[in-house]
Design a protein around this motif. Sequence first.
Motif: not given
Length: 453
Positions: A168-170, A185-186, A231-234, A239-242
């Motif tokens: 899980v990615i948090t 991301v579960e 990787m982040l499923n976005i 991506v610039e915001n994370h």
Amino acid sequence: MNVNYEKLDNVNGMITVTLEEKDYADKVSKELKAIGKKHAEPGFRPGHVPAGLIAKKFGDSVKYEIVNREVGDAVFNYIKENKLQVLGQPVPQVDNEFKLENKDFTFRFKVGVAPEFDNHVNKDLHVPYYNINITDDMVNEQIDGLRKRFGRQVPGEETEPNAVIKGVITELNPDGSVKEGGIVVENGIIAPMHFKNDDQKKLFEAKHPGDVVVFNPAATCDSNEVELSSMLNIDKSDVENHKGDFNFEIKEIIVLKPAEMDQEFFDNAVGKDKAHNEEEFRNTIKELLALNLENDSNYRFSIDAKDAIEKAVGELELPVEMLKDFLIRQNNEITAENADEELAKMRGQINWDLIRDSIADKFNVTVTEEDLLDEARGVVVRQLMQYGPNALAEQMVEKYAQEVVKDPKSREMLSQNALNRKTFEVIKENVTLDNKEVSVEEFRELFAPKAEA
């Protein structure tokens, strides 16, 4: 018909073709009769037009065409029958007269020819030949690579360099707390072996299921939009915001388990029934390495032999003006202004082609249909190797090789490759080899760029 060749100098000559009426008259008559059988005129059906009318209407054009064809064939046949090595194309001279009312004709063609020279391929010529030693470490390295290639992925208790990690990615706040409304991301998957940042890789060393790792996804991929969004499923636009830190809670570790040294592995790695135990397998690997290294040695020999022969021969005299004329005629982008520059670029290859052809002629090297097939088989095998040894079924290789040989462009390439290969084979047989035993590392050094003096 009379054809003569006059040598003007070392690299230029003149072919003179004298054509008498008896050499072409019957062919003109035959062609006019053929036209008469098909051609119609007002008041006359095909086949009934008077011969005189046919001759008046078509005689000059037929005579022109046939005389030109006869002269062209005469020049071509003379060159072929006398093995005249022409460079470029025969150039008709400006003083050639072609008056249709004449019965006899004389045409002159200037030709550039290859110079005569000694190619120096004999036992007095010394060329180094490098024999590459096969070590146990090389065999072990090859076997380890094959075991990994034919291994399988299994659950692991601890991360390894080639592990795939699921969890899980948090997303986190700057203070390390979980970000409210942040990305979660579960079913996250990462492969640290592909991270571009070594510090990020180290964070996942010696980890176990249940461990939580704080890492920076953006740092793992140099902020690559495609990799980060995956990787982040976005969306890539987000991506610039994370680009901050994230938790990775490890749920599962997948590691590569190398293949066991069993019959299934032996068959997959080197082909069915080629080895039945570890000793036979190691010997087979050693034989394959020896074959590959021999090919490498022969490739290096071709470089050194070419260099030695070219130095012994020196720069050849060429029919420069004839070659420039040929280049201008063949390529619209080459003009009288840049022909010297373009020829200079090609001169090295022209020199070697002449030397190679001289060696092939000296030792009676010819390219047969079987040679073309051998080259084609090699091409096919190299293409199929990516699918493993079992893809190299003899019938499949032969089928594709036959198809490659039938393609005109491929056929020319295969012919040149076969000629080069067979020529270097006879060079190897007829010069003195200075054998040198070297390691793989020493052999690779031969191809390293030479330091400037």
